[in-house]
Design a protein around this motif. Structure first.
Motif, mmCIF file in Angstrom:
data_model
loop_
_atom_site.group_PDB
_atom_site.id
_atom_site.type_symbol
_atom_site.label_atom_id
_atom_site.label_comp_id
_atom_site.label_asym_id
_atom_site.label_seq_id
_atom_site.Cartn_x
_atom_site.Cartn_y
_atom_site.Cartn_z
ATOM 1 N N ILE A 155 0.845 -1.199 0.000
ATOM 2 C CA ILE A 155 0.000 0.000 0.000
ATOM 3 C C ILE A 155 0.877 1.245 0.000
ATOM 4 O O ILE A 155 0.642 2.194 -0.751
ATOM 5 C CB ILE A 155 -0.944 0.018 1.215
ATOM 6 C CG1 ILE A 155 -1.735 -1.280 1.311
ATOM 7 C CG2 ILE A 155 -1.898 1.215 1.136
ATOM 8 C CD1 ILE A 155 -2.529 -1.432 2.596
ATOM 9 N N CYS A 156 1.898 1.226 0.846
ATOM 10 C CA CYS A 156 2.824 2.351 0.924
ATOM 11 C C CYS A 156 3.529 2.553 -0.417
ATOM 12 O O CYS A 156 3.655 3.681 -0.912
ATOM 13 C CB CYS A 156 3.846 2.073 2.030
ATOM 14 S SG CYS A 156 4.376 3.537 2.919
ATOM 15 N N ALA A 157 3.979 1.456 -1.012
ATOM 16 C CA ALA A 157 4.685 1.536 -2.298
ATOM 17 C C ALA A 157 3.764 2.057 -3.397
ATOM 18 O O ALA A 157 4.177 2.879 -4.231
ATOM 19 C CB ALA A 157 5.233 0.160 -2.664
ATOM 20 N N TYR A 158 2.514 1.618 -3.390
ATOM 21 C CA TYR A 158 1.577 2.018 -4.441
ATOM 22 C C TYR A 158 1.173 3.483 -4.303
ATOM 23 O O TYR A 158 1.094 4.204 -5.301
ATOM 24 C CB TYR A 158 0.353 1.112 -4.393
ATOM 25 C CG TYR A 158 -0.561 1.224 -5.600
ATOM 26 C CD1 TYR A 158 -0.080 1.556 -6.861
ATOM 27 C CD2 TYR A 158 -1.923 0.969 -5.464
ATOM 28 C CE1 TYR A 158 -0.933 1.635 -7.956
ATOM 29 C CE2 TYR A 158 -2.787 1.037 -6.551
ATOM 30 C CZ TYR A 158 -2.283 1.369 -7.793
ATOM 31 O OH TYR A 158 -3.133 1.444 -8.881
ATOM 32 N N THR A 159 0.925 3.942 -3.084
ATOM 33 C CA THR A 159 0.569 5.357 -2.925
ATOM 34 C C THR A 159 1.723 6.262 -3.361
ATOM 35 O O THR A 159 1.493 7.341 -3.923
ATOM 36 C CB THR A 159 0.166 5.686 -1.473
ATOM 37 O OG1 THR A 159 1.208 5.298 -0.578
ATOM 38 C CG2 THR A 159 -1.126 4.997 -1.084
ATOM 39 N N LYS A 160 2.942 5.809 -3.140
ATOM 40 C CA LYS A 160 4.097 6.579 -3.596
ATOM 41 C C LYS A 160 4.142 6.625 -5.117
ATOM 42 O O LYS A 160 4.390 7.676 -5.720
ATOM 43 C CB LYS A 160 5.391 5.977 -3.050
ATOM 44 C CG LYS A 160 6.627 6.818 -3.329
ATOM 45 C CD LYS A 160 7.845 6.265 -2.601
ATOM 46 C CE LYS A 160 9.067 7.169 -2.834
ATOM 47 N NZ LYS A 160 10.265 6.646 -2.109
ATOM 48 N N ARG A 161 3.870 5.490 -5.742
ATOM 49 C CA ARG A 161 3.849 5.422 -7.208
ATOM 50 C C ARG A 161 2.742 6.302 -7.784
ATOM 51 O O ARG A 161 2.897 6.914 -8.845
ATOM 52 C CB ARG A 161 3.656 3.972 -7.632
ATOM 53 C CG ARG A 161 4.016 3.704 -9.070
ATOM 54 C CD ARG A 161 4.168 2.209 -9.325
ATOM 55 N NE ARG A 161 2.908 1.564 -9.640
ATOM 56 C CZ ARG A 161 2.514 0.404 -9.137
ATOM 57 N NH1 ARG A 161 3.273 -0.225 -8.257
ATOM 58 N NH2 ARG A 161 1.369 -0.130 -9.504
ATOM 59 N N LEU A 162 1.634 6.394 -7.063
ATOM 60 C CA LEU A 162 0.505 7.220 -7.511
ATOM 61 C C LEU A 162 0.716 8.703 -7.232
ATOM 62 O O LEU A 162 -0.037 9.538 -7.723
ATOM 63 C CB LEU A 162 -0.774 6.771 -6.808
ATOM 64 C CG LEU A 162 -1.333 5.397 -7.173
ATOM 65 C CD1 LEU A 162 -2.433 4.994 -6.191
ATOM 66 C CD2 LEU A 162 -1.877 5.390 -8.593
ATOM 67 N N GLY A 163 1.717 9.020 -6.417
ATOM 68 C CA GLY A 163 1.960 10.415 -6.049
ATOM 69 C C GLY A 163 1.032 10.910 -4.964
ATOM 70 O O GLY A 163 0.785 12.123 -4.858
ATOM 71 N N VAL A 164 0.536 9.992 -4.126
ATOM 72 C CA VAL A 164 -0.368 10.380 -3.032
ATOM 73 C C VAL A 164 0.179 9.861 -1.697
ATOM 74 O O VAL A 164 -0.588 9.547 -0.780
ATOM 75 C CB VAL A 164 -1.810 9.876 -3.278
ATOM 76 C CG1 VAL A 164 -2.395 10.509 -4.532
ATOM 77 C CG2 VAL A 164 -1.866 8.351 -3.370
ATOM 78 N N GLU A 165 1.494 9.768 -1.598
ATOM 79 C CA GLU A 165 2.112 9.200 -0.395
ATOM 80 C C GLU A 165 1.830 10.005 0.870
ATOM 81 O O GLU A 165 2.006 9.503 1.992
ATOM 82 C CB GLU A 165 3.626 9.034 -0.576
ATOM 83 C CG GLU A 165 4.397 10.324 -0.789
ATOM 84 C CD GLU A 165 4.576 10.680 -2.254
ATOM 85 O OE1 GLU A 165 5.599 11.300 -2.583
ATOM 86 O OE2 GLU A 165 3.695 10.352 -3.076
ATOM 87 N N GLU A 166 1.366 11.248 0.710
ATOM 88 C CA GLU A 166 1.034 12.071 1.872
ATOM 89 C C GLU A 166 -0.139 11.483 2.677
ATOM 90 O O GLU A 166 -0.336 11.837 3.842
ATOM 91 C CB GLU A 166 0.708 13.507 1.446
ATOM 92 C CG GLU A 166 -0.476 13.665 0.509
ATOM 93 C CD GLU A 166 -0.107 13.589 -0.967
ATOM 94 O OE1 GLU A 166 -0.904 14.063 -1.801
ATOM 95 O OE2 GLU A 166 0.979 13.050 -1.299
ATOM 96 N N LEU A 167 -0.901 10.587 2.055
ATOM 97 C CA LEU A 167 -2.011 9.967 2.764
ATOM 98 C C LEU A 167 -1.562 8.890 3.745
ATOM 99 O O LEU A 167 -2.229 8.628 4.744
ATOM 100 C CB LEU A 167 -2.995 9.337 1.767
ATOM 101 C CG LEU A 167 -3.734 10.271 0.811
ATOM 102 C CD1 LEU A 167 -4.626 9.445 -0.123
ATOM 103 C CD2 LEU A 167 -4.567 11.294 1.570
ATOM 104 N N MET A 168 -0.439 8.249 3.465
ATOM 105 C CA MET A 168 -0.064 7.053 4.225
ATOM 106 C C MET A 168 0.149 7.290 5.720
ATOM 107 O O MET A 168 -0.345 6.510 6.541
ATOM 108 C CB MET A 168 1.175 6.410 3.615
ATOM 109 C CG MET A 168 0.878 5.477 2.452
ATOM 110 S SD MET A 168 -0.381 4.202 2.763
ATOM 111 C CE MET A 168 0.305 3.330 4.165
ATOM 112 N N PRO A 169 0.871 8.338 6.140
ATOM 113 C CA PRO A 169 1.031 8.532 7.591
ATOM 114 C C PRO A 169 -0.310 8.700 8.302
ATOM 115 O O PRO A 169 -0.483 8.231 9.434
ATOM 116 C CB PRO A 169 1.878 9.806 7.695
ATOM 117 C CG PRO A 169 2.618 9.877 6.407
ATOM 118 C CD PRO A 169 1.660 9.326 5.383
#
Length: 209
Positions: A155-169
């Protein structure tokens, strides 16, 4: 990843209600209509981690709440996305409340769910699904503790790939809510989302000292 619309269907009502309260009915309708298609696309374009993967529901669940963020072109702030997810958890609090982490039965259920995945993710499956969750028990504080670590998170890797990694924390913070609903306390020091090498899950009952 194989599409499954169950989680979107389950939480669309609570998401729409929250968005309506914040932005009005017309905007909520527009975003939810777009989100349905976005969710399917997000799921189908995610890495295949196995249709029978016992932890696949984690990613299917998380992507439900990524979808309105992407559908709005990030006009909905991350904190609102976190609120969508928090309300969704309370929407099914009866389900989480069935587990009481103060009891031997509750602790066993918690352990069973993660050991099921560890048994499933054989070396052969890791070769087949190299981006799936990686779990270990290194650093377990004491025998019998509800404890495990996630050292690789798709999930963390995919959100980063999507450019939405700010959601993960923000998503990771909601682990506390989920475990609270199970009458437990999460003692956590690290998450992959905040530059950690792993996410640690050390869980005790909320009536334990």
């Amino acid at each position: 990843m194989k599409y499954n619309g169950f989680y979107f269907w389950l939480f669309r009502g609570s998401m729409k209600k929250t968005l309506t309260e914040k932005y009005g009915k017309a905007y909520a309708n527009e975003i939810m209509k777009k989100s349905k298609g976005v969710y399917r696309k997000l799921v189908e374009e995610a890495d295949d981690i196995g249709d029978d993967n016992p932890m696949a529901y984690n990613e299917l669940f998380a992507l439900v709440f990524v979808s309105p963020y992407v559908a709005s072109e990030k006009k909905i702030p991350p904190e609102t996305v976190q609120e969508l997810m928090r309300r969704a958890l309370y929407h099914v609090k009866w389900y989480f409340g069935m587990t009481d982490l103060n009891t031997p039965k509750g602790k066993a259920a918690n352990k069973k769910s993660i050991t099921k995945y560890v048994k499933w993710y054989t070396p052969e499956r890791e070769k087949q699904y190299p981006s799936s969750f990686k779990v270990d028990f290194a650093g377990q504080p004491h025998e019998g503790a509800c404890y495990y670590r996630i050292t690789r998170c798709p999930i963390c890797a995919y959100t980063k790939r999507l450019g939405v990694e700010e959601l993960m924390p923000l998503f990771c913070e909601l682990d506390n809510v989920m475990i609270t609903l199970q009458h437990g306390v999460l003692h956590r020091e690290h998450t992959i989302a905040v530059d950690g090498d792993y996410c640690d899950y050390y869980i005790t009952g909320d009536r334990e000292r």
